[in-house]
Design a protein around this motif. Structure first.
Motif, short mmCIF file in Angstrom:
data_model
loop_
_atom_site.label_atom_id
_atom_site.label_comp_id
_atom_site.label_asym_id
_atom_site.label_seq_id
_atom_site.Cartn_x
_atom_site.Cartn_y
_atom_site.Cartn_z
N ASN A 52 3.97 -0.51 -6.67
CA ASN A 52 2.77 0.31 -6.46
C ASN A 52 3.09 1.76 -6.09
O ASN A 52 2.17 2.57 -5.95
CB ASN A 52 1.90 -0.31 -5.35
CG ASN A 52 1.31 -1.64 -5.77
OD1 ASN A 52 0.97 -1.84 -6.94
ND2 ASN A 52 1.19 -2.56 -4.83
N VAL A 53 4.36 2.05 -5.91
CA VAL A 53 4.74 3.42 -5.53
C VAL A 53 4.48 4.37 -6.69
O VAL A 53 4.91 4.13 -7.82
CB VAL A 53 6.22 3.47 -5.11
CG1 VAL A 53 6.67 4.92 -4.94
CG2 VAL A 53 6.42 2.71 -3.81
N GLU A 54 3.77 5.44 -6.41
CA GLU A 54 3.44 6.42 -7.44
C GLU A 54 4.42 7.59 -7.45
O GLU A 54 4.64 8.22 -8.48
CB GLU A 54 2.02 6.94 -7.22
CG GLU A 54 0.96 5.85 -7.33
CD GLU A 54 -0.43 6.35 -7.00
OE1 GLU A 54 -0.56 7.57 -6.69
OE2 GLU A 54 -1.38 5.56 -7.04
N TYR A 55 5.00 7.91 -6.28
CA TYR A 55 5.93 9.03 -6.17
C TYR A 55 7.22 8.54 -5.51
O TYR A 55 7.25 8.28 -4.32
CB TYR A 55 5.31 10.16 -5.34
CG TYR A 55 4.02 10.70 -5.92
CD1 TYR A 55 4.03 11.64 -6.95
CD2 TYR A 55 2.80 10.25 -5.44
CE1 TYR A 55 2.85 12.11 -7.49
CE2 TYR A 55 1.61 10.72 -5.97
CZ TYR A 55 1.65 11.65 -6.99
OH TYR A 55 0.47 12.12 -7.52
N HIS A 79 0.81 -1.22 0.00
CA HIS A 79 0.00 0.00 0.00
C HIS A 79 0.85 1.27 0.00
O HIS A 79 0.30 2.37 0.08
CB HIS A 79 -0.93 0.01 1.22
CG HIS A 79 -1.83 -1.18 1.29
ND1 HIS A 79 -2.81 -1.44 0.35
CD2 HIS A 79 -1.88 -2.21 2.19
CE1 HIS A 79 -3.43 -2.56 0.66
NE2 HIS A 79 -2.89 -3.05 1.77
N LEU A 80 2.16 1.11 -0.09
CA LEU A 80 3.05 2.28 -0.10
C LEU A 80 2.91 3.03 -1.41
O LEU A 80 3.08 2.47 -2.49
CB LEU A 80 4.50 1.83 0.09
CG LEU A 80 5.54 2.94 0.22
CD1 LEU A 80 5.31 3.75 1.49
CD2 LEU A 80 6.95 2.35 0.23
N LYS A 81 2.58 4.32 -1.33
CA LYS A 81 2.36 5.13 -2.53
C LYS A 81 3.46 6.16 -2.75
O LYS A 81 3.64 6.66 -3.85
CB LYS A 81 1.01 5.85 -2.43
CG LYS A 81 -0.18 4.91 -2.36
CD LYS A 81 -0.30 4.06 -3.63
CE LYS A 81 -1.53 3.16 -3.57
NZ LYS A 81 -1.65 2.31 -4.79
N GLN A 82 4.18 6.50 -1.69
CA GLN A 82 5.19 7.55 -1.82
C GLN A 82 6.42 7.17 -1.00
O GLN A 82 6.31 6.74 0.15
CB GLN A 82 4.63 8.89 -1.33
CG GLN A 82 5.61 10.05 -1.48
CD GLN A 82 4.93 11.38 -1.20
OE1 GLN A 82 3.71 11.50 -1.29
NE2 GLN A 82 5.72 12.39 -0.87
N LEU A 83 7.61 7.33 -1.59
CA LEU A 83 8.85 6.98 -0.91
C LEU A 83 9.94 7.98 -1.26
O LEU A 83 10.12 8.35 -2.42
CB LEU A 83 9.31 5.57 -1.32
CG LEU A 83 10.67 5.12 -0.77
CD1 LEU A 83 10.61 4.96 0.75
CD2 LEU A 83 11.11 3.81 -1.42
N THR A 84 10.65 8.43 -0.23
CA THR A 84 11.81 9.30 -0.41
C THR A 84 13.03 8.59 0.14
O THR A 84 13.02 8.13 1.28
CB THR A 84 11.61 10.64 0.32
OG1 THR A 84 10.50 11.33 -0.25
CG2 THR A 84 12.86 11.50 0.19
N MET A 85 14.08 8.49 -0.67
CA MET A 85 15.30 7.79 -0.25
C MET A 85 16.51 8.69 -0.50
O MET A 85 16.77 9.11 -1.63
CB MET A 85 15.46 6.49 -1.04
CG MET A 85 16.68 5.66 -0.62
SD MET A 85 16.94 4.22 -1.71
CE MET A 85 15.37 3.38 -1.53
#
Length: 241
Positions: free
Chosen positions: A33-36, A5-11
């Motif tokens: 499934n990540v959109e951003y 269900h993760l939609k946004q990730l910053t690394m």
């Protein structure tokens, strides 16, 4: 790791990544499934760098930046970052890095490490840094190559408005002259520098250098000052209080 269900990730990874294939690729493959996705990565090594670069640019040509660089010490690196740029720090930036662009993508950078053993950093390069990185606070340099365009320098007053920390342990003398003679450093309070280069600056005793060093509170040299401590103390009054 399972994050359906993760939609946004910053690394953000500022250290060079040696095991990109083993560490990063499996993670990214699980993020379908990540959109951003926002990335700031530095990948170490000389093998398969172009393959890594192409894998990112193939799908996200407009929102992903990827710079490949090679040096004379058989070191290669690939830096991957998304736009808009989210970091405040850039490491191992050479003359070949697209630091200056029409969109001022890196204008919020406050920490910069410059490294190049292929080409010297010329006055124009520093003029662009002063203009395009207005919030720069910490600058560290590694470059032992003599500047080649000193005779065509047209400006002697580059202003680094917010620069407070300057690290010059492994440089050619030209870069010390660049900062202390041809720049204005109104907020410089921390200086780390090669001892012999520092003593050369003090021996020349230019007023511009004195002014730029007048607010330095913390001074670190590559070696002990020994018999030169009195001359250095006279140049850096606040650092010896």
């Amino acid at each position: 790791i399972s994050c359906p269900h993760l939609k946004q990730l910053t690394m953000k990874v500022y250290r060079n990544i040696n095991n990109y294939k083993e560490c990063i690729v499996p993670l990214l493959q699980r993020l379908s499934n990540v959109e951003y996705l926002t990335l700031l990565l530095a990948i170490n090594g000389t093998k398969k760098i172009n393959t890594i670069r192409e894998s990112f640019l193939k799908y996200q040509q407009e929102s992903i930046g990827c710079t490949v660089d090679y040096f004379n010490n058989n070191y290669g690196q690939c830096q991957i970052y998304s736009f808009p740029f989210i970091g405040n720090r850039l490491d191992f930036i050479s003359n070949r890095f697209p630091l200056f662009d029409i969109n001022n993508a890196f204008s919020m950078v406050t920490m910069l490490l410059l490294f190049d053993d292929v080409k010297p950093f010329e006055n124009l390069f520093f003029a662009r840094i002063a203009r395009d990185l207005p919030y720069l606070k910490t600058l560290e340099m590694f470059n032992g190559l003599e500047q080649q365009e000193k005779t065509i320098v047209t400006t002697n007053n580059l202003e680094f408005t917010h620069l407070s920390t300057l690290i010059l342990f492994d440089i050619h003398m030209d870069y010390a002259e660049q900062f202390f003679y041809r720049s204005y450093l109104p907020r410089l309070i921390e200086l780390a520098i090669h001892r012999d280069i520092l003593l050369a600056i003090i021996t020349q005793n230019q007023q511009k250098a004195r002014d730029n060093c007048s607010k330095v509170e913390h001074l670190v040299t590559s070696e002990k000052l020994n018999d030169s401590v009195d001359a250095v103390r006279n140049f850096f009054l606040l650092a010896f209080h």
